[in-house]
Scaffold this active site. Structure first.
Site, PDB file in Angstrom:
ATOM      1  N   GLY A  53       0.866  -1.174   0.000  1.00 51.85           N
ATOM      2  CA  GLY A  53       0.000   0.000   0.000  1.00 51.85           C
ATOM      3  C   GLY A  53       0.900   1.220   0.000  1.00 51.85           C
ATOM      4  O   GLY A  53       1.853   1.303   0.795  1.00 51.85           O
ATOM      5  N   ALA A  54       0.586   2.181  -0.883  1.00 46.67           N
ATOM      6  CA  ALA A  54       1.528   3.275  -1.149  1.00 46.67           C
ATOM      7  C   ALA A  54       1.984   4.041   0.103  1.00 46.67           C
ATOM      8  O   ALA A  54       3.195   4.151   0.354  1.00 46.67           O
ATOM      9  CB  ALA A  54       0.921   4.224  -2.184  1.00 46.67           C
ATOM     10  N   ARG A  95      10.397  -1.222  -4.987  1.00 48.03           N
ATOM     11  CA  ARG A  95       9.205  -1.265  -5.845  1.00 48.03           C
ATOM     12  C   ARG A  95       9.133   0.058  -6.618  1.00 48.03           C
ATOM     13  O   ARG A  95       9.429   1.117  -6.053  1.00 48.03           O
ATOM     14  CB  ARG A  95       7.921  -1.464  -5.032  1.00 48.03           C
ATOM     15  N   GLN A 203      -5.565  -9.028  -2.311  1.00 50.64           N
ATOM     16  CA  GLN A 203      -5.554  -8.019  -1.236  1.00 50.64           C
ATOM     17  C   GLN A 203      -6.977  -7.662  -0.804  1.00 50.64           C
ATOM     18  O   GLN A 203      -7.209  -7.308   0.348  1.00 50.64           O
ATOM     19  CB  GLN A 203      -4.817  -6.747  -1.698  1.00 50.64           C
ATOM     20  N   ASP A 244      -1.616   4.559  -6.277  1.00 53.06           N
ATOM     21  CA  ASP A 244      -0.177   4.450  -6.010  1.00 53.06           C
ATOM     22  C   ASP A 244       0.613   5.623  -6.569  1.00 53.06           C
ATOM     23  O   ASP A 244       1.679   5.958  -6.065  1.00 53.06           O
ATOM     24  CB  ASP A 244       0.365   3.145  -6.580  1.00 53.06           C
ATOM     25  N   ASN A 254      -3.306   2.424 -10.020  1.00 48.48           N
ATOM     26  CA  ASN A 254      -3.681   1.663  -8.823  1.00 48.48           C
ATOM     27  C   ASN A 254      -3.607   0.184  -9.189  1.00 48.48           C
ATOM     28  O   ASN A 254      -3.299  -0.190 -10.318  1.00 48.48           O
ATOM     29  CB  ASN A 254      -5.086   2.071  -8.343  1.00 48.48           C
ATOM     30  N   LYS A 255      -3.890  -0.659  -8.230  1.00 49.33           N
ATOM     31  CA  LYS A 255      -3.792  -2.107  -8.408  1.00 49.33           C
ATOM     32  C   LYS A 255      -4.440  -2.563  -9.717  1.00 49.33           C
ATOM     33  O   LYS A 255      -5.511  -2.092 -10.083  1.00 49.33           O
ATOM     34  CB  LYS A 255      -4.462  -2.792  -7.200  1.00 49.33           C
TER      35      LYS A 255
HETATM   36  O1  MRU Z   1       0.614  -4.147  -4.595  1.00 49.49           O
HETATM   37  P1  MRU Z   1       0.001  -3.425  -3.439  1.00 49.49           P
HETATM   38  O2  MRU Z   1      -0.808  -4.306  -2.541  1.00 49.49           O
HETATM   39  O3  MRU Z   1       0.997  -2.590  -2.689  1.00 49.49           O
HETATM   40  O4  MRU Z   1      -1.019  -2.408  -4.126  1.00 49.49           O
HETATM   41  C1  MRU Z   1      -1.696  -1.519  -3.301  1.00 49.49           C
HETATM   42  C2  MRU Z   1      -2.701  -0.718  -4.005  1.00 49.49           C
HETATM   43  O5  MRU Z   1      -2.830  -0.759  -5.218  1.00 49.49           O
HETATM   44  C3  MRU Z   1      -3.498   0.244  -3.173  1.00 49.49           C
HETATM   45  O6  MRU Z   1      -4.779   0.392  -3.707  1.00 49.49           O
HETATM   46  C4  MRU Z   1      -2.795   1.609  -3.169  1.00 49.49           C
HETATM   47  O7  MRU Z   1      -1.474   1.477  -2.756  1.00 49.49           O
HETATM   48  C5  MRU Z   1      -3.490   2.574  -2.309  1.00 49.49           C
HETATM   49  S1  MRU Z   1      -3.126   2.325  -0.611  1.00 49.49           S
HETATM   50  C6  MRU Z   1      -3.899   3.451   0.344  1.00 49.49           C
END
Ligand code: MRU
Length: 360
Positions: A53-54, A95, A203, A244, A254-255
């Site tokens: 998560g960012a 990342r 997730q 992100d 985003n994801k």
């Molecule tokens: O690969 P991840 O689990 O780090 O991806 C996270 C996401 O895409 C979240 O939606 C994003 O980071 C927002 S977190 C507040």
């Protein structure tokens, strides 16, 4: 009564302390905190998504610098500075997509730049730990403010669909997309949340559903491929996701799967909101095409959670993020208010000092 929430990550002790974080790869079946006592273990925790998560990645990286500099505390000034710069560069390779990682590391580097030459290594290390603590504390406050602004967009009885996990686990505390749901629920609204399971690493099913259950908020997990049907049935009145990295024109990474959800929401005339703090906006990037997209291990798709589900050696494409064009986004929910189009113009408020903020 709100549940006792164990922090996603925190610093234990003083300068010689360490980072403690919830190992999110084990949830929802096992809750375990792990201690990161060297920079390699912080890098690994970010890489394999023990912390993800960012905003949470940004906080973890800031504390990672504090862990990494410990081996050079007794060294001379120049060796200490070399070590800190090396650690920052190293953590930046963990990342590529979440800009919060680079934003937090930049803040740490600025502390070094400001203190070099007139502070001892120990004083500089103290300042770096204070900065990491500040990044964590600010994130906590930001998420509360963001949640409060976003809650005004919802009304009782609505269904809200979210994708991935943008909850307390993805931040220092409280989340972004889920902060809106938490704040609305605390204000007395009854909501029904639909959590996309979020292939391939789940997730949504593992983390979002777990967090909402912990807080007693009604949540229904659906396969990603069911979102269209659930929308057609009239169950969803708003989509809220995290991000992100958001470009200056409002294109939002985003994801993987988020872009598809945005298209479905547009087709069904459901507002699609992105909840994100100012630290997730990258004004150095003009448009979404420039956002670096992480590609992950094919085994996440062929051997998800230990079982082989595709033929050996089959070709796999595994981008971890996609970019939703700004034209599909009804508004950005930020700590400074809800920002509506035109984005190129209205997002610039996030670059100004907080006093001049307001809801656009
Ligand atoms: O690969 P991840 O689990 O780090 O991806 C996270 C996401 O895409 C979240 O939606 C994003 O980071 C927002 S977190 C507040």
């Amino acid at each position: 009564m709100p549940p006792t929430v164990i922090p996603t990550l925190h610093w234990e002790g003083q300068l010689d302390g360490h980072l403690v974080l919830i190992d999110q790869t084990l949830l929802p079946t096992e809750f375990r905190e792990i201690s990161c006592r060297d920079v390699e273990s912080v890098w690994e925790a970010i890489k394999v998504l023990r912390v993800r998560g960012a905003p949470a990645i940004g906080v973890a990286a800031a504390y990672g610098v504090c862990v990494g500099l410990q081996t050079a505390l007794a060294a001379g000034e120049s060796a200490f500075l070399d070590r800190v710069n090396h650690v920052i560069d190293y953590l930046a390779t963990s990342r590529p997509t979440a800009v919060n990682l680079f934003w937090a590391l930049d803040r740490m580097r600025r502390v070094v730049t400001a203190g070099r030459g007139h502070l001892s290594s120990r004083q500089l290390a103290e300042r770096l730990l204070a900065e990491a603590r500040a990044i964590e504390a600010e994130d906590r406050q930001t998420c509360r403010d963001l949640g409060r602004h976003g809650a005004t967009l919802l009304t009782s009885g609505q269904g809200v669909l979210t994708h991935c996990n943008a909850g307390g686990l993805a931040t220092a505390d409280y989340g972004t997309a889920l902060a809106v749901i938490f704040a609305a629920t605390e204000a007395g609204l009854a909501l029904q949340v639909y959590a996309d399971e979020t292939r391939p690493l789940l997730q949504g099913a593992r983390l979002t559903a777990w967090e909402l259950q912990q807080r007693g908020i009604p949540v229904t997990v659906i396969c990603d491929s069911m979102a269209a049907q659930v929308m057609r049935e009239g169950r969803v009145h708003a989509v809220i996701v995290g991000a992100d990295r958001i470009a200056a024109n409002g294109d939002a990474a985003n994801k993987i799967g988020t872009y598809g959800v945005a298209i479905l929401a547009a087709y069904h005339k459901i507002p699609f909101y992105v909840a994100a703090p100012a630290s997730t906006f990258d004004f150095a990037i003009a448009a979404g095409a420039e956002i670096p997209i992480e590609h992950r291990d094919p085994r996440e798709i062929t051997h998800g959670f230990g079982r082989q589900t595709a033929p050996a050696d089959v070709a796999v494409y595994n981008p971890a993020f996609d970019v939703t064009p700004a034209s599909l986004i009804a508004g950005f929910i930020t700590e400074r208010g809800v920002i509506r189009p035109p984005y190129r113009e209205n997002l610039s408020i996030l670059q100004m000092p907080p006093k001049s903020s307001g809801v656009v």
